[in-house]
Design a protein around this motif. Sequence first.
Motif, PDB file in Angstrom:
ATOM      1  N   TRP A  53       0.843  -1.211   0.000  1.00  0.00           N
ATOM      2  CA  TRP A  53       0.000   0.000   0.000  1.00  0.00           C
ATOM      3  C   TRP A  53       0.875   1.258   0.000  1.00  0.00           C
ATOM      4  N   PRO A  54       0.796   2.118  -1.007  1.00  0.00           N
ATOM      5  CA  PRO A  54       1.629   3.323  -1.015  1.00  0.00           C
ATOM      6  C   PRO A  54       1.191   4.295   0.081  1.00  0.00           C
ATOM      7  N   THR A  55       2.116   4.709   0.921  1.00  0.00           N
ATOM      8  CA  THR A  55       1.740   5.535   2.079  1.00  0.00           C
ATOM      9  C   THR A  55       1.106   6.861   1.658  1.00  0.00           C
ATOM     10  N   GLU A  56       1.497   7.367   0.470  1.00  0.00           N
ATOM     11  CA  GLU A  56       0.919   8.667   0.068  1.00  0.00           C
ATOM     12  C   GLU A  56      -0.594   8.581  -0.146  1.00  0.00           C
ATOM     13  N   PHE A  57      -1.130   7.400  -0.406  1.00  0.00           N
ATOM     14  CA  PHE A  57      -2.585   7.265  -0.545  1.00  0.00           C
ATOM     15  C   PHE A  57      -3.298   7.762   0.713  1.00  0.00           C
ATOM     16  N   THR A  58      -2.769   7.365   1.855  1.00  0.00           N
ATOM     17  CA  THR A  58      -3.450   7.617   3.116  1.00  0.00           C
ATOM     18  C   THR A  58      -3.379   9.092   3.518  1.00  0.00           C
ATOM     19  N   GLU A  59      -2.612   9.885   2.754  1.00  0.00           N
ATOM     20  CA  GLU A  59      -2.570  11.328   3.037  1.00  0.00           C
ATOM     21  C   GLU A  59      -3.874  12.018   2.638  1.00  0.00           C
ATOM     22  N   SER A  60      -4.655  11.395   1.733  1.00  0.00           N
ATOM     23  CA  SER A  60      -5.960  11.981   1.373  1.00  0.00           C
ATOM     24  C   SER A  60      -6.842  12.026   2.608  1.00  0.00           C
ATOM     25  N   LYS A  61      -7.689  13.069   2.692  1.00  0.00           N
ATOM     26  CA  LYS A  61      -8.473  13.287   3.914  1.00  0.00           C
ATOM     27  C   LYS A  61      -9.393  12.116   4.249  1.00  0.00           C
ATOM     28  N   ARG A  62     -10.270  11.794   3.326  1.00  0.00           N
ATOM     29  CA  ARG A  62     -11.244  10.738   3.590  1.00  0.00           C
ATOM     30  C   ARG A  62     -11.216   9.836   2.378  1.00  0.00           C
TER      31      ARG A  62
END
Length: 325
Positions: free
Chosen positions: A247-256
């Motif tokens: 899972w690319p960590t930058e994905f989880t930077e999105s708010k929701r």
Amino acid sequence: MSGRLVKVDRWNPDPEIMREAGGVIRRGGLVAFPTETVYGLGANALDAAAVAGIFRAKGRPSDNPLIVHVQDPTEVPAFAVLNDMALRLIDLFWPGPLTLVLPSLEIVPPVTRGGLDTVGVRMPSHPVALALIAEAGVPIAAPSANRSGRPSPTEADVVFHDLGEGVDMILDGGPTEVGVESTVLDVSGEVPVLLRPGGVGLEALNEVLGQISFPEGDMESRRSPGTRYRHYAPSVPVLLWSSGTVWPTEFTESKRLGYLGLRRPPDQVAVKVLFDSPEHYARGLFSGLRHLERSGVSAIVADLPEASGIGLALRDRLARAAGFH
Ligand code: TXA
Ligand code: MG
């Protein structure tokens, strides 16, 4: 009776309703109907004015040809040229999610075939689709019944939401089974060309045809006009999680974040739509995208499955849903 939603029994559609719907088609109107893949927006394929109505209702570019639906293979020679390869494929895959691109006869108006000299033809397996074509007594041109560029409809409510007032009658036969559109195969030349992966897998075609290929990621050069346009796109960005990667960590930077797929995403993902097989993923793909969009996420992560079986079609739809943000 503008925008009329009518429930029909999938296995045993009411003959009176079907007669009425067939009459709408014969008089040049538009009827949305379920197929085994997605809902289609149908009109008399041989009536240029009626077909123009499809393009208007969808906001579809006029050079994007439509698929013509028949309820029996014997109807094809009246408007397209069959060759040995086509006959073999029809024998094996019809009724079902395989569209064959064939040389067209003059009787098919240019508007139906997007000005090309070929025409896409398929015999769907859905009883409601077959009954409609039989009652209409003419071949039915039908693209997916969504507004151009949006995810295809797998439920009648979505057709109503996207096209409501622009359609004379919407036949509600429940959710569709395959969930992604038909495979489009051009058999008008010497060598068969896969234009769009879909409900019939490449492996099954290759058992009959030998080696045909589908160059993933080479969308610009494709011959099928429909594959060049923005497509399947929800109103929020779609990010792809490639198979075999973490899972690319930058994905989880999105708010929701919304998610749909086969693998389990991290706990922080706000709204998850999980499937237990590629087939179920295909069935729920378009409704899943629309559901996530409605649930107010700021981005959607989609799991990219392996490129085998229905996975090839899933990858194609997802790449295009993701490609235009
Ligand atoms: O499963 C399906 O195929 C659904 C149901 C309703 O049958 N229909 C569907 O239609 O997906 P549509 O219009 O959304 O997609 C048709 C695709 C487009 O990519 C179009 O460019 C391609 O088929 N196509 C149709 N006729 C063609 C032709 N003569 N040459 C090349 N591509 C063609
Ligand atoms: Mg479509």
